[in-house]
Design a protein around this motif. Sequence first.
Motif, mmCIF file in Angstrom:
data_model
loop_
_atom_site.group_PDB
_atom_site.id
_atom_site.type_symbol
_atom_site.label_atom_id
_atom_site.label_comp_id
_atom_site.label_asym_id
_atom_site.label_seq_id
_atom_site.Cartn_x
_atom_site.Cartn_y
_atom_site.Cartn_z
ATOM 1 N N GLY A 99 14.083 27.902 -5.614
ATOM 2 C CA GLY A 99 12.900 27.292 -6.243
ATOM 3 C C GLY A 99 11.881 28.378 -6.556
ATOM 4 O O GLY A 99 12.218 29.421 -7.120
ATOM 5 N N GLY A 100 10.658 28.145 -6.126
ATOM 6 C CA GLY A 100 9.598 29.108 -6.401
ATOM 7 C C GLY A 100 9.829 30.460 -5.750
ATOM 8 O O GLY A 100 9.248 31.461 -6.161
ATOM 9 N N SER A 101 10.681 30.508 -4.750
ATOM 10 C CA SER A 101 10.960 31.777 -4.074
ATOM 11 C C SER A 101 12.134 32.506 -4.719
ATOM 12 O O SER A 101 12.642 33.483 -4.167
ATOM 13 C CB SER A 101 11.245 31.518 -2.588
ATOM 14 O OG SER A 101 10.137 30.864 -2.006
ATOM 15 N N ASP A 102 12.557 32.010 -5.867
ATOM 16 C CA ASP A 102 13.678 32.619 -6.595
ATOM 17 C C ASP A 102 13.411 32.691 -8.104
ATOM 18 O O ASP A 102 13.518 33.745 -8.715
ATOM 19 C CB ASP A 102 14.951 31.787 -6.345
ATOM 20 C CG ASP A 102 16.062 32.121 -7.301
ATOM 21 O OD1 ASP A 102 16.667 33.181 -7.139
ATOM 22 O OD2 ASP A 102 16.316 31.328 -8.231
ATOM 23 N N ALA A 114 13.155 35.252 1.232
ATOM 24 C CA ALA A 114 11.890 34.772 0.676
ATOM 25 C C ALA A 114 11.821 33.259 0.794
ATOM 26 O O ALA A 114 12.609 32.545 0.185
ATOM 27 C CB ALA A 114 11.783 35.188 -0.788
ATOM 28 N N SER A 115 10.903 32.806 1.603
ATOM 29 C CA SER A 115 10.740 31.365 1.749
ATOM 30 C C SER A 115 9.340 31.093 2.278
ATOM 31 O O SER A 115 8.968 31.621 3.322
ATOM 32 C CB SER A 115 11.782 30.810 2.724
ATOM 33 O OG SER A 115 11.518 29.447 2.994
ATOM 34 N N LYS A 116 8.616 30.280 1.561
ATOM 35 C CA LYS A 116 7.255 29.959 2.005
ATOM 36 C C LYS A 116 7.296 29.385 3.422
ATOM 37 O O LYS A 116 6.576 29.799 4.307
ATOM 38 C CB LYS A 116 6.613 28.979 1.016
ATOM 39 C CG LYS A 116 5.206 28.606 1.371
ATOM 40 C CD LYS A 116 4.561 27.734 0.293
ATOM 41 C CE LYS A 116 3.244 27.197 0.792
ATOM 42 N NZ LYS A 116 2.566 26.331 -0.164
ATOM 43 N N THR A 117 8.198 28.417 3.614
ATOM 44 C CA THR A 117 8.260 27.729 4.909
ATOM 45 C C THR A 117 9.179 28.425 5.904
ATOM 46 O O THR A 117 9.053 28.254 7.100
ATOM 47 C CB THR A 117 8.812 26.310 4.680
ATOM 48 O OG1 THR A 117 10.052 26.442 3.948
ATOM 49 C CG2 THR A 117 7.853 25.454 3.896
ATOM 50 N N PHE A 118 10.141 29.146 5.400
ATOM 51 C CA PHE A 118 11.209 29.767 6.187
ATOM 52 C C PHE A 118 12.036 28.713 6.939
ATOM 53 O O PHE A 118 12.603 28.982 8.004
ATOM 54 C CB PHE A 118 10.657 30.812 7.168
ATOM 55 C CG PHE A 118 11.343 32.150 7.017
ATOM 56 C CD1 PHE A 118 11.140 32.922 5.886
ATOM 57 C CD2 PHE A 118 12.212 32.637 7.987
ATOM 58 C CE1 PHE A 118 11.780 34.147 5.720
ATOM 59 C CE2 PHE A 118 12.862 33.866 7.834
ATOM 60 C CZ PHE A 118 12.639 34.621 6.696
ATOM 61 N N THR A 119 12.134 27.542 6.366
ATOM 62 C CA THR A 119 12.971 26.499 6.962
ATOM 63 C C THR A 119 13.904 25.875 5.914
ATOM 64 O O THR A 119 14.665 24.974 6.238
ATOM 65 C CB THR A 119 12.098 25.358 7.550
ATOM 66 O OG1 THR A 119 11.255 24.874 6.506
ATOM 67 C CG2 THR A 119 11.254 25.815 8.715
ATOM 68 N N THR A 120 13.815 26.331 4.675
ATOM 69 C CA THR A 120 14.585 25.703 3.608
ATOM 70 C C THR A 120 16.082 25.895 3.844
ATOM 71 O O THR A 120 16.547 27.020 4.067
ATOM 72 C CB THR A 120 14.168 26.301 2.241
ATOM 73 O OG1 THR A 120 12.761 26.106 2.126
ATOM 74 C CG2 THR A 120 14.873 25.650 1.084
ATOM 75 N N GLN A 121 16.815 24.782 3.801
ATOM 76 C CA GLN A 121 18.229 24.808 4.194
ATOM 77 C C GLN A 121 19.037 25.866 3.439
ATOM 78 O O GLN A 121 19.778 26.645 4.035
ATOM 79 C CB GLN A 121 18.841 23.418 3.947
ATOM 80 C CG GLN A 121 20.245 23.270 4.474
ATOM 81 C CD GLN A 121 20.959 22.061 3.886
ATOM 82 O OE1 GLN A 121 20.960 21.836 2.685
ATOM 83 N NE2 GLN A 121 21.556 21.257 4.742
ATOM 84 N N MET A 164 7.802 20.622 -14.337
ATOM 85 C CA MET A 164 8.370 19.336 -13.932
ATOM 86 C C MET A 164 8.133 19.022 -12.458
ATOM 87 O O MET A 164 7.992 17.864 -12.082
ATOM 88 C CB MET A 164 9.860 19.292 -14.276
ATOM 89 C CG MET A 164 10.076 19.298 -15.789
ATOM 90 S SD MET A 164 11.715 19.817 -16.315
ATOM 91 C CE MET A 164 12.656 18.347 -16.095
ATOM 92 N N GLU A 165 8.093 20.058 -11.609
ATOM 93 C CA GLU A 165 7.794 19.796 -10.200
ATOM 94 C C GLU A 165 6.292 19.536 -10.026
ATOM 95 O O GLU A 165 5.872 18.855 -9.098
ATOM 96 C CB GLU A 165 8.251 20.970 -9.316
ATOM 97 C CG GLU A 165 8.541 20.556 -7.879
ATOM 98 C CD GLU A 165 9.118 21.672 -7.016
ATOM 99 O OE1 GLU A 165 8.433 22.683 -6.818
ATOM 100 O OE2 GLU A 165 10.251 21.526 -6.516
ATOM 101 N N SER A 166 5.495 20.061 -10.950
ATOM 102 C CA SER A 166 4.047 19.845 -10.845
ATOM 103 C C SER A 166 3.636 18.467 -11.371
ATOM 104 O O SER A 166 2.900 17.733 -10.708
ATOM 105 C CB SER A 166 3.288 20.924 -11.640
ATOM 106 O OG SER A 166 3.490 22.189 -11.063
HETATM 107 O O1 F6P Z 1 12.242 22.230 -4.097
HETATM 108 C C1 F6P Z 1 11.191 22.042 -3.234
HETATM 109 C C2 F6P Z 1 10.529 23.316 -2.787
HETATM 110 O O2 F6P Z 1 9.661 22.987 -1.773
HETATM 111 C C3 F6P Z 1 9.827 24.073 -3.911
HETATM 112 O O3 F6P Z 1 8.586 23.568 -4.189
HETATM 113 C C4 F6P Z 1 9.820 25.447 -3.366
HETATM 114 O O4 F6P Z 1 9.530 26.395 -4.354
HETATM 115 C C5 F6P Z 1 11.229 25.539 -2.828
HETATM 116 O O5 F6P Z 1 11.473 24.257 -2.278
HETATM 117 C C6 F6P Z 1 11.473 26.612 -1.823
HETATM 118 O O6 F6P Z 1 10.650 26.480 -0.699
HETATM 119 P P1 F6P Z 1 10.475 27.660 0.328
HETATM 120 O O7 F6P Z 1 9.827 28.801 -0.378
HETATM 121 O O8 F6P Z 1 9.613 27.112 1.426
HETATM 122 O O9 F6P Z 1 11.842 28.043 0.825
#
Ligand code: F6P
Length: 538
Positions: free
Chosen positions: A149-152, A200-207, A347-349
């Motif tokens: 997503g935004g981290s890619d 790269a992950s804002k949350t560092f929990t994305t599967q 589209m996500e916004s």
């Molecule tokens: O697809 C949902 C989302 O939360 C995006 O908004 C975000 O860019 C992406 O997942 C990745 O999230 P993260 O950077 O926390 O891994």
Amino acid sequence: MHTSAWQAVQEEIAATRPLHLRELFAQDPRRADKMTVRAAGWTLDYSKHRVTPTLLQRLVALAEAADLRRWTEAMFTGEAINRTEQRAVLHTALRNPPDQPVQVDGQDVMPEVHAVLDKMAVFADQVRKGEWRGQTGKNIRYVVNIGIGGSDLGPAMACEALRPYSKRALKLLFVSNIDGTHLAEVLRQVKPAQTLFIVASKTFTTQETMTNARSARAWLVASLGEAAVARHFVAVSTSTAEVDKFGIDTANMFGFWDWVGGRYSLPSAIGLPVMLAIGPKHFRRMLAGYHAMDVHFRTTPYERNVPVLLALLGILYHNGYGAESLAVLPYDQYLARLPAYLQQLDMESNGKAVDRQGQAVVGTTGPIVWGEAGTNGQHSFYQLIHQGTHLIPCDFIGFCHSQNPLGDHHDKLMANFFAQTEALAFGKTAEQCRAEGVPESLVPYRTFEGNRPTSSLLADELTPTTFGALMAMYEQKVFTQGIIWDVFSFDQWGVQLGKQLADKILPELTSPEAPVGQHDASTNALIRRYRKSRGRDV
Ligand code: F6P
């Protein structure tokens, strides 16, 4: 949308609907001049849109009625306008000069923003100069960004866009999909001793990201041992705790903040791959381009404001003419990934059906964004834009100079850009066909109705600065539309349900015991079919 202002727009649409662009141009020989505006190195010609000065005035009044000015100031000054997550929305601070304070909860965030940029710059220089060495003492030749997503999308698109400014000896690769094929194919292209992974992950929990990161880590450790992780893995995140938990030294972490939305994070530390590719100096030029467009957006009257005009024209077609999509057509191969990036941004916004009061929105929001680099699209889907039954507004984006001046390629490329916008606007009448000797039976097929709206966005050259300005232009367009549609543009609750269900289904795919069907009949059958094929239920 503000009812009476929108009503006034609709009345003017009704009055102007019968007018063809041919007539609008014939009525005013200065139309193109009048409908051309400039911002931060970009020229927008919007004369090939179905607008009259009155319609434009009414659209501008719609923006005023939506209180765009107040919302803009609220965003730039750190108000928590992302109300469903109670967060400020301050990606504009990421490109703000250090001497202009921006307060969040009474604290100036600019020192932190620039401290991270400085840390990124030191690291990028070390890697680029070969001073940052891998476990075996070799320099880094491959950088693999693991994010989604935004981290890619942003860094992947920007690395491609700014390739002429990049250090070619450093190969930038991106892994996003949880499909093991993505990681496996990337790992086939790199050597462990010379590879740096950026998780790269804002949350560092994305599967997806965590799964890919764990597999990449195992791959590295298998060849270089556990101690190598510290030299070969860095993290970009807002969560020190999660980075630590994953096992990356937080000294090798580049932080950002909850007030940066994922899809707005390219100018944050998420842009680290871009800085590694193009170097700190060019990265700062990119930020300067973003900032120049931010300033334009914040201070320019709406009649001459590029992002606002793009937003208003989008609303005109989306809500006034029922056009559902927007085609983004970059006439520059380096911008080939721009449509994919803008899909998430837009589209996500604004893919939202509930307004800021919690009520169902009236009308529709959020265009379906799609596109392809010119001229490839011309040999694919342009037929439908020219002669199909859908109205598809298009953004044509191009440059006067090529980064690769090869013979007459660039003149031909841009001749196609200009020709397409001309053909879409003016078409070809039945009379013109007959005058060319087209047989009468073929005239209906060879006629082009025209009146297809396009924006022409032109800059001298694709540089880090014009690139940054283009990014901010679209960000602020999306923001403006969200304000007018009265939706919260900075959350994305719509992605949650699928994630939760995937977490629930995963053990049902892998458990030794056949799961009790807990889903609808279709999903249960698909799970059974999958398990059977994998030999889990015989
Ligand atoms: O697809 C949902 C989302 O939360 C995006 O908004 C975000 O860019 C992406 O997942 C990745 O999230 P993260 O950077 O926390 O891994």
